[in-house]
Write a protein that holds these residues in place. Structure first.
Motif, short mmCIF file in Angstrom:
data_model
loop_
_atom_site.label_atom_id
_atom_site.label_comp_id
_atom_site.label_asym_id
_atom_site.label_seq_id
_atom_site.Cartn_x
_atom_site.Cartn_y
_atom_site.Cartn_z
N LEU A 89 97.08 38.36 91.63
CA LEU A 89 96.03 38.39 90.63
C LEU A 89 96.66 37.93 89.32
O LEU A 89 97.59 38.56 88.84
CB LEU A 89 95.45 39.79 90.45
CG LEU A 89 94.80 40.42 91.68
CD1 LEU A 89 94.38 41.85 91.38
CD2 LEU A 89 93.61 39.60 92.13
N TYR A 136 95.90 36.40 85.27
CA TYR A 136 94.91 36.33 84.20
C TYR A 136 95.23 35.18 83.25
O TYR A 136 96.38 34.98 82.88
CB TYR A 136 94.90 37.66 83.43
CG TYR A 136 94.58 38.81 84.34
CD1 TYR A 136 93.27 39.21 84.57
CD2 TYR A 136 95.60 39.49 84.99
CE1 TYR A 136 92.98 40.26 85.43
CE2 TYR A 136 95.32 40.55 85.85
CZ TYR A 136 94.01 40.93 86.05
OH TYR A 136 93.73 41.96 86.90
N SER A 143 85.41 34.90 85.98
CA SER A 143 85.52 35.47 84.64
C SER A 143 84.92 36.86 84.67
O SER A 143 84.10 37.17 85.52
CB SER A 143 84.82 34.59 83.61
OG SER A 143 83.44 34.57 83.85
N ARG A 157 92.23 37.21 77.82
CA ARG A 157 92.58 36.78 79.18
C ARG A 157 91.52 37.32 80.14
O ARG A 157 91.76 38.25 80.90
CB ARG A 157 93.96 37.30 79.56
CG ARG A 157 95.08 36.67 78.77
CD ARG A 157 96.43 37.13 79.26
NE ARG A 157 97.49 36.60 78.46
CZ ARG A 157 98.12 35.46 78.70
NH1 ARG A 157 97.78 34.73 79.73
NH2 ARG A 157 99.09 35.05 77.91
N ASN A 158 90.35 36.73 80.07
CA ASN A 158 89.25 37.21 80.90
C ASN A 158 88.93 36.26 82.06
O ASN A 158 87.86 36.33 82.64
CB ASN A 158 88.01 37.44 80.05
CG ASN A 158 87.46 36.17 79.45
OD1 ASN A 158 88.21 35.25 79.15
ND2 ASN A 158 86.17 36.12 79.27
N LEU A 189 90.19 35.33 85.79
CA LEU A 189 91.01 35.88 86.86
C LEU A 189 91.18 34.86 87.98
O LEU A 189 90.19 34.39 88.55
CB LEU A 189 90.37 37.15 87.41
CG LEU A 189 91.05 37.80 88.61
CD1 LEU A 189 92.45 38.28 88.24
CD2 LEU A 189 90.21 38.96 89.13
N THR A 199 92.59 34.60 91.64
CA THR A 199 92.98 35.40 92.80
C THR A 199 93.47 34.46 93.88
O THR A 199 92.77 33.51 94.24
CB THR A 199 91.78 36.22 93.32
OG1 THR A 199 91.23 36.96 92.24
CG2 THR A 199 92.19 37.14 94.44
#
Length: 123
Positions: free
Chosen positions: A7, A9, A35, A96-97, A99, A101
């Motif tokens: 994960l 950011y 986001s 830092r919104n 993400l 993955t």
């Protein structure tokens, strides 16, 4: 074949997309870019128009966000950052919104971590 997940950011979708293109060369099993917001429904451009008086709520006007539920709008309007009197403190995303993955083969996990960190991602 064992898998590991990461994960990471980022500050912008473009940063995450740039890293995702580099990670594709490492045999990515699964990957997504999302986001998030500290309010339900997220925040996106609302299209409010202060010149015509089309401002449905304080949250829409000051945070420029369209809330998809009544309770989310109330929560956002009560936030210190909506009043203009405070920057809001540290209760939510700090820039830092985005993400990223990633599910990747364990053999290349360390290499993937290096690629993400070199691009400015926070793991």
């Amino acid at each position: 074949m064992s898998e590991k997940s990461i994960l990471a950011y980022f500050k912008s979708p473009e940063e995450a997309e740039g890293v995702s293109r580099k990670l594709q060369a490492l045999r990515v099993i699964d990957m997504s870019i999302d986001s998030f917001s500290k309010y339900p429904g997220g925040a996106q451009y609302s299209g409010n128009n202060p010149l015509t008086g089309d401002i449905p709520s304080l949250a829409v006007m000051t945070l420029n966000s369209a809330m998809d539920s009544h309770s989310a709008g109330i929560l956002a309007a009560a936030d210190a950052s909506a009043s203009g009197m405070s920057h809001g403190g540290d209760g939510g995303p700090t820039g830092r919104n985005i993400l990223l993955t990633v599910v990747i083969d364990a053999e290349v996990h360390d290499q993937a971590l290096r690629i993400i960190e070199e691009a400015g991602g926070l793991i």
